[in-house]
Write an enzyme that holds these catalytic residues in place. Sequence first.
Site, PDB file in Angstrom:
ATOM      1  N   ARG A 143       0.833  -1.210   0.000  1.00 51.29           N
ATOM      2  CA  ARG A 143       0.000   0.000   0.000  1.00 51.29           C
ATOM      3  C   ARG A 143       0.865   1.255   0.000  1.00 51.29           C
ATOM      4  NH1 ARG A 143      -4.531   0.290   4.496  1.00 51.29           N
ATOM      5  NH2 ARG A 143      -2.738   0.863   5.755  1.00 51.29           N
ATOM      6  N   LYS A 197      -2.763   6.509   1.190  1.00 49.60           N
ATOM      7  CA  LYS A 197      -2.630   6.994   2.567  1.00 49.60           C
ATOM      8  C   LYS A 197      -1.768   8.257   2.595  1.00 49.60           C
ATOM      9  CE  LYS A 197      -2.443   4.691   7.061  1.00 49.60           C
ATOM     10  NZ  LYS A 197      -3.714   5.175   7.597  1.00 49.60           N
ATOM     11  N   GLU A 225     -16.108   6.651   4.426  1.00 46.56           N
ATOM     12  CA  GLU A 225     -15.271   6.155   5.524  1.00 46.56           C
ATOM     13  C   GLU A 225     -15.811   6.613   6.866  1.00 46.56           C
ATOM     14  OE1 GLU A 225     -11.987   4.501   5.323  1.00 46.56           O
ATOM     15  OE2 GLU A 225     -10.930   5.622   3.775  1.00 46.56           O
TER      16      GLU A 225
HETATM   17  N1  PLP Z   1      -9.361   4.293   6.379  1.00 43.61           N
HETATM   18  C1  PLP Z   1      -8.586   5.304   6.782  1.00 43.61           C
HETATM   19  C2  PLP Z   1      -8.902   6.674   6.331  1.00 43.61           C
HETATM   20  C3  PLP Z   1      -7.491   5.032   7.628  1.00 43.61           C
HETATM   21  O1  PLP Z   1      -6.707   6.034   8.056  1.00 43.61           O
HETATM   22  C4  PLP Z   1      -7.238   3.724   8.044  1.00 43.61           C
HETATM   23  C5  PLP Z   1      -6.111   3.423   8.916  1.00 43.61           C
HETATM   24  O2  PLP Z   1      -5.096   2.989   8.503  1.00 43.61           O
HETATM   25  C6  PLP Z   1      -8.081   2.705   7.586  1.00 43.61           C
HETATM   26  C7  PLP Z   1      -9.134   3.030   6.764  1.00 43.61           C
HETATM   27  C8  PLP Z   1      -7.858   1.294   7.986  1.00 43.61           C
HETATM   28  O3  PLP Z   1      -6.799   0.704   7.286  1.00 43.61           O
HETATM   29  P1  PLP Z   1      -5.936  -0.437   7.953  1.00 43.61           P
HETATM   30  O4  PLP Z   1      -6.877  -1.497   8.376  1.00 43.61           O
HETATM   31  O5  PLP Z   1      -5.026  -0.905   6.885  1.00 43.61           O
HETATM   32  O6  PLP Z   1      -5.225   0.170   9.092  1.00 43.61           O
HETATM   33  C1  COI Z   2      -4.177   3.435  11.449  1.00 45.49           C
HETATM   34  O1  COI Z   2      -5.141   2.778  11.816  1.00 45.49           O
HETATM   35  O2  COI Z   2      -3.034   2.981  11.309  1.00 45.49           O
HETATM   36  C2  COI Z   2      -4.382   4.832  11.110  1.00 45.49           C
HETATM   37  O3  COI Z   2      -3.742   5.288  10.238  1.00 45.49           O
HETATM   38  C3  COI Z   2      -5.378   5.566  11.854  1.00 45.49           C
HETATM   39  C4  COI Z   2      -4.929   6.907  12.391  1.00 45.49           C
HETATM   40  C5  COI Z   2      -4.119   6.840  13.624  1.00 45.49           C
HETATM   41  C6  COI Z   2      -4.388   7.831  11.374  1.00 45.49           C
END
Ligand code: PLP
Ligand code: COI
Length: 336
Positions: free
Chosen positions: A79, A182, A218
């Site tokens: 990612r 991200k 989201e």
């Molecule tokens: N959506 C957003 C906007 C986020 O910042 C995050 C955090 O990382 C997620 C979703 C969840 O992604 P992940 O499960 O890979 O942490």
């Molecule tokens: C994560 O879940 O890793 C995120 O990025 C959420 C937040 C702390 C930005």
Amino acid sequence: MDLDWKNLSFGYIKTDYNIRSYFRDGAWTTPELTTDETVTMHMAATCLHYGQEAFEGQKAFRGADGVIRIFRPEENAKRMRSSAEYLKMALPPVDMFVDMMKRVVKANERFVPPYGTGASLYIRPVLFGTGPQVGVKPAGEYLLIVFVTPVGPYYKEGFNPIKVLIDRDHDRAAPLGTGHVKAGGNYAASLTSAEIGHEKGYPSVLYLDAKEKKHIDECGAANFFGIRDGVYITPKSHSVLPSITNMSLMTLAAEMGLKVEQRPVDYDELGTFDEAGSCGTAAVLSPIGSIYDPQTGHTFVYNDGKPGKWSEKLYHRLRAIQYAEEPDTYGWMAAL
Ligand code: PLP
Ligand code: COI
């Protein structure tokens, strides 16, 4: 290490080392551990002016067997590469990225919370343009840092359901913009609505699609899901970050006999779910107790504001894999 492990919040605690690799003259330098928490860079660095920056988030867990493992680190590497590609940054090789995550966790082993405390070591890789530009162009030089910090629950509610506010007045990402990567800019764009939510007593806001406000996007810094009649339903959209946690929950939901649908989720469906929740690395699985829509004055309530049975099952199964209490059937856990 003497920390109040059971009462950690989701914040920064200084650890011993972070690890860095520089992209210069078209190549990545051999990653090196450092104790320096600061960065010195050119005042015209592209990250400062044009937001050429992306980050990742993952966790390391001390398992029931005492072994420290990282959850699906290759997915973060992939990612990060897709974020870097979109923002025209140098792409860190997957192997180097995963090695950096493992090395920095190992070097900070004493900060990995003991098994049984419910805490973990959060891993934060960050990549940014350090080379100077005044024209709007990609930098020639980049810095990749991976640091770690011990964390507890993201929401003070823990596994207790959160209250969510719909914000139609602000968007975090444009329909064809950066929501699927991200980029730090997405989070800058979310600060106003997050603050409005907090001031009104909502730990998270729910974003609708920016174009028509018809679909669910989201839930703060986490993905949204709803469960109805044995179906796990989660939004598919260009402005939703492909969550590694959600991807894993979809696998576990299927394993438990739930049907899984990843597709645009209509606003009107909010009234039909038996359970709703948000999921992400920081949020893990946080059940949603209610969602308030200020435009209609309506509050959607899920399972009387208590965690639903599927949410509980999914949460416990995911945690059991992460803490090595149950077999790692899918090969998700990477030992150091
Ligand atoms: N959506 C957003 C906007 C986020 O910042 C995050 C955090 O990382 C997620 C979703 C969840 O992604 P992940 O499960 O890979 O942490
Ligand atoms: C994560 O879940 O890793 C995120 O990025 C959420 C937040 C702390 C930005």
